[in-house]
Write a protein that holds these residues in place. Structure first.
Motif, PDB file in Angstrom:
ATOM      1  N   VAL A  67     -31.078  10.732 -37.835  1.00 45.44           N
ATOM      2  CA  VAL A  67     -32.264  11.423 -36.636  1.00 45.44           C
ATOM      3  C   VAL A  67     -31.144  12.081 -35.965  1.00 45.44           C
ATOM      4  N   ILE A  68     -29.908  11.785 -35.447  1.00 41.11           N
ATOM      5  CA  ILE A  68     -29.366  12.318 -34.253  1.00 41.11           C
ATOM      6  C   ILE A  68     -28.273  12.655 -35.695  1.00 41.11           C
ATOM      7  N   SER A  69     -27.399  12.935 -36.258  1.00 36.58           N
ATOM      8  CA  SER A  69     -27.216  13.089 -37.222  1.00 36.58           C
ATOM      9  C   SER A  69     -27.486  14.518 -37.240  1.00 36.58           C
ATOM     10  N   ALA A  70     -29.037  14.539 -38.293  1.00 32.11           N
ATOM     11  CA  ALA A  70     -29.362  15.852 -38.761  1.00 32.11           C
ATOM     12  C   ALA A  70     -29.662  16.647 -37.548  1.00 32.11           C
ATOM     13  N   ALA A  71     -30.638  16.243 -36.474  1.00 35.23           N
ATOM     14  CA  ALA A  71     -30.780  16.729 -35.407  1.00 35.23           C
ATOM     15  C   ALA A  71     -29.469  18.059 -34.261  1.00 35.23           C
ATOM     16  N   ASP A  72     -28.328  16.962 -34.623  1.00 29.00           N
ATOM     17  CA  ASP A  72     -27.092  18.091 -34.702  1.00 29.00           C
ATOM     18  C   ASP A  72     -26.806  19.247 -34.856  1.00 29.00           C
ATOM     19  N   SER A  73     -27.157  20.342 -34.737  1.00 22.66           N
ATOM     20  CA  SER A  73     -27.451  21.884 -35.687  1.00 22.66           C
ATOM     21  C   SER A  73     -25.582  22.203 -35.831  1.00 22.66           C
ATOM     22  N   PRO A  74     -25.333  22.767 -36.637  1.00 21.42           N
ATOM     23  CA  PRO A  74     -23.942  23.335 -37.094  1.00 21.42           C
ATOM     24  C   PRO A  74     -23.295  24.408 -35.606  1.00 21.42           C
ATOM     25  N   ALA A  75     -24.436  24.982 -35.531  1.00 21.29           N
ATOM     26  CA  ALA A  75     -24.494  26.378 -34.142  1.00 21.29           C
ATOM     27  C   ALA A  75     -23.727  24.903 -33.101  1.00 21.29           C
ATOM     28  N   ASP A  76     -24.903  23.845 -32.873  1.00 24.39           N
ATOM     29  CA  ASP A  76     -24.246  23.326 -32.015  1.00 24.39           C
ATOM     30  C   ASP A  76     -23.141  22.757 -31.596  1.00 24.39           C
ATOM     31  N   ARG A  77     -22.382  22.224 -33.236  1.00 27.45           N
ATOM     32  CA  ARG A  77     -21.323  21.687 -33.246  1.00 27.45           C
ATOM     33  C   ARG A  77     -19.991  23.236 -32.893  1.00 27.45           C
TER      34      ARG A  77
END
Length: 788
Positions: free
Chosen positions: A132-142
């Motif tokens: 869930v954490i990996s999926a919720a961490d959006s590319p824009a956030d990264r």
């Protein structure tokens, strides 16, 4: 962001580029309330920054999403309808969480999913939460997070032989930590203000000019270039970062002097080549279970090219059910706060063949310590496992075989004390069942003249199994038992569940845990008395060597049956007399009698080694003419006329077998054998419990076409053997054989029908040896008779 004075200072507010933080709102949709609550609690307990709302329908999910927009959707699609409306209304990554395989799920859903997690008790906490954490961490956030980290670290980087540049789309320098000249020692002409032009000038007249052009087009792909400066060669690492809209979509470019580490880079390239060519399989998975790297060994062993697997979910390489096992291993590592372990998994090749692999897992974590994937080192252990299983199977087979041999030896020893057929049957069945090898045994014999079986003795609890078999059997039914009694060959059912011969009563057998069976004919020579059936509660319980041991047991029991019948025949006063007739022209004696219109009757026989001397009387035809017809029979190996009279005489036949010898094998005695006209009649005496069908089949093996025509119980007739028993105790077997042959051949007639030389030749002994046997036999008989 604004351009400032030539001091090249850059001011960035931390609030402008937020790092991913705060609570992750998870909307979990699952129709099964108990599992939903357990999973929701486990995820929330694993990470304090996860808030999970669990609902059972799409309508409920839409209500929750309207109030608290979720960061991630977790959905088990089983028993959930109208998922598409939820996905259309909620803009959040989706994780499919189900006990179904990807192939069983809706293909549209799987394509829309960020990842698929196999549903199971071990995947409800740490593993699912990390996904869930990996999926919720959006590319824009990264991207924003990466920018913040890069800018925060600018000072440190500029102190280690690096220069940082902020450039626009054309390569124009907006800001820099220091001029390029300060890093490389000179600045080429006509390049002021454009970083890409300056780098191209540094690499002029070298192949790396093209590398700089590729970097200009895609600055996010790191490259290393070699300059062409006169003072000294330099190796520069160029690395770019696209900045988000908050930074006017500029590019951050880091130029690092890696001259001193170029040698190490070459060694790393060699290491990468060795990794690619390593004998062991190597691969890495990201946090979603996607294969982002695998070497050639790993791919080739599974029938793929490396490019075929990169980007695919790990499930495509695993046999059914193994994904859950792998995910459970990762969950256990996360729960135990460990980073590595070794596990055996079954992989499935592209061609569908399974391979067993030993995998050393090492978990990969990001800078925050969160799970970000794993690295696996794979070794194919299929052959080793097969050898281990083969050795273990051989060890088990030898241990079982040793038990079988001990058991069968015990049974054979017990046969010696059995006085009747019934005792023999009980002894065999009970000994087998009392062992820990078999659950149930029974002995069956023919039912009348058919090949159907009727149970005679049962040991062990069959729970009415034989009644069910009898109810479902018809005269046309072909079962292992009927086949064994018809062919005289052992029949083996290695697995009741798959053997077609067990179809009619498979369910009844499996309910009673009968998984394999052996059916052994109880035979002596050509006579099959019945069958022994033995059942085990495990498949493949009867190896080839065990079957051979049971074959020996069947022959010993058949021999014991015959021996008991012979004893009963001699010991009991009551017998059954049966007459069997054949009208076949191929029947032994009958063909010659029909051809010469005479009567041929058996006078006696003597077994000599593997052959029999059969003496017959002829009435109504010349013996020498009859002799020629008898000589043509396939059983006859030699013949001569003993005595010739008017229209009759005595003939001696040397044959492979005699009626008497084959009947004694089934425990009965030939009383008379007569070929007269068109009928051959064989009269026998048998114990009262003798099986007429067995006798008939034994005669038919010897000569075709026999049928039972008469049967009666009566007092047993006195036999020559009765009289001989008192007089021949002092005779050896060989002396008795010679004496009987001499008597039947007319040696004691006057004048003699057979001379000593002719008799010696018939018995294949020297004349002096014949006289020695006869005189010793005569002396012993006279001594017994005269009580001297």
């Amino acid at each position: 962001m604004t351009k400032e004075s030539p001091s090249h200072e850059l001011i960035v507010s931390g609030a402008d580029v937020p790092a991913p933080s705060g609570t992750i709102e998870v909307l979990y949709v699952d129709a099964h309330a108990a599992v939903r609550e357990t999973t929701r609690s486990a995820m929330a307990a694993h990470r304090a920054d996860i808030s999970v709302a669990g609902v059972g329908t799409v309508d409920a999910a839409l209500d929750v999403a309207a109030t608290t927009p979720p960061s991630c959707l977790v959905i088990d699609p089983v028993d959930i309808t109208d998922i598409e409306s939820l996905l259309a209304a909620v803009d959040a990554p989706m994780i499919l969480y189900s006990d179904r395989t990807a192939a069983e799920l809706n293909s549209d859903l799987t394509e829309m999913a960020a990842t698929i997690v196999e549903k199971g008790p071990t995947n409800r906490g740490a593993f699912l939460a990390e996904k869930v954490i990996s999926a919720a961490d959006s590319p824009a956030d990264r991207s924003e997070y990466a920018l913040q980290q890069a800018l925060n670290d600018v000072t440190r980087r500029t102190e280690t032989g690096q220069a940082v540049f902020l450039v626009d789309d054309e390569g124009g320098v907006v800001w820099s930590s220091q001029p390029l000249a300060a890093l490389v020692g000179t600045t080429p002409d006509d390049t002021a203000g454009n970083l890409y032009d300056a780098l191209a000038a540094l690499c002029a007249n070298t192949p790396d000019v093209k590398t700089v052009e590729r970097f200009r087009e895609r600055p996010t792909n790191p490259v290393t270039v070699r300059t062409a400066l006169e003072a000294a060669d330099q190796h520069l690492l160029l690395q770019g970062y696209r900045l988000p809209a908050v930074a006017d979509s500029h590019t951050l470019v880091i130029v690092r002097d890696v001259t001193t580490t170029a040698g190490r880079a070459a060694r790393l390239a060699l290491l990468e080549l060795l990794t690619e060519r390593a004998q062991d399989g190597l691969y890495t998975l990201d946090e979603r279970g996607i294969i982002d790297f695998c070497n050639e060994s790993f791919a080739t062993n599974l029938g793929y090219e490396p490019a075929d697997l990169r980007g695919e979910h790990a499930e495509v390489t695993l046999a059914p059910g193994e994904l859950e096992k792998g995910q459970r291993t990762i969950s256990e590592l996360l729960a135990a706060e460990e980073d590595s372990t070794t596990v055996d998994l079954t992989f499935r090749r592209r061609d569908g063949i399974d391979r067993e692999m030993s995998i050393h897992y090492t978990l990969l974590r990001d800078e925050n310590g969160s799970y970000s994937g794993l690295m696996g080192v794979v070794r194919d252990i299929t052959e080793r496992k097969e050898r281990e299983r083969e050795i273990e199977s051989q060890r088990d087979e030898l241990a079982t075989l040793a038990q079988v041999h001990v058991l069968i030896q015990d049974v054979i020893r017990a046969l010696g004390s059995a006085a009747t057929r019934a005792e023999i049957k009980e002894t065999v069945c009970e000994e087998l069942v009392e062992s820990d090898l078999y659950q149930f045994a029974w002995i069956g014999e023919r039912e009348g003249c058919s090949t159907q079986l009727t149970r005679q003795t049962v040991a062990g609890d069959d729970d009415s199994y034989l009644d069910i078999v009898a109810e479902r059997s018809t005269p046309e039914t072909v079962s292992p038992g009927t086949t064994a009694i018809r062919t005289g060959e052992v029949q083996v059912v290695h697995d009741v569940e798959t053997d077609d011969r067990m179809a009619s009563w498979r369910g009844a057998a499996l309910e009673r845990e009968f998984r394999s069976a052996v059916v052994v004919p109880l035979r002596h020579d050509e006579a099959v008395h019945g069958v022994l059936a033995v059942y085990a509660n495990r498949p493949e319980a009867f190896s080839q060597r065990a079957i051979e041991a049971f074959t020996v047991l069947g022959e010993m029991v058949g021999f014991a049956f015959t021996a008991v019948q012979n004893r009963q025949l001699l010991a009991h006063d009551r017998v059954v007399e049966m007459e069997f007739q054949s009208s076949s022209a191929d029947a032994y004696f009958l063909g010659a009698a029909s051809a010469h219109d005479c009567r041929i009757q058996r006078a006696g026989s003597v077994d000599v080694g593997d052959e029999a001397l059969e003496y017959v009387t002829v009435e109504g035809a010349a013996p020498d003419r009859v002799l020629e017809s008898l000589r043509d029979h396939e059983l006859v190996r030699g013949a001569r006329v003993i005595r010739a009279e008017n229209d009759g005489g005595v003939i001696e036949l040397r044959a492979a077998e005699s009626y008497q010898s084959i009947l004694l094998d089934v425990g009965v005695r030939a009383v008379d054998v007569v070929a007269d006209g068109t009928q051959l009649t064989v009269t026998v005496e048998a114990p009262t419990d003798a099986d007429a069908r067995t006798i008939q089949e034994t005669l038919t093996e010897y000569a075709p076409g026999f049928e039972l025509v008469a049967k009666q119980e009566r007092e047993r007739r006195p036999t020559p053997e009765d009289d001989e028993s008192l007089l021949t105790e002092e005779l050896t077997e060989r002396q008795l054989e010679v004496l009987r042959a001499a008597y039947l051949a007319g040696y004691y007639e006057w004048p003699r029908d057979t001379t000593a030389e002719e008799l010696a030749e018939t018995l294949d002994i020297a004349s002096s040896t014949l006289h020695q046997h006869l005189r010793r036999a005569e002396r012993n008989l006279f001594q017994e008779m005269l009580d001297i």
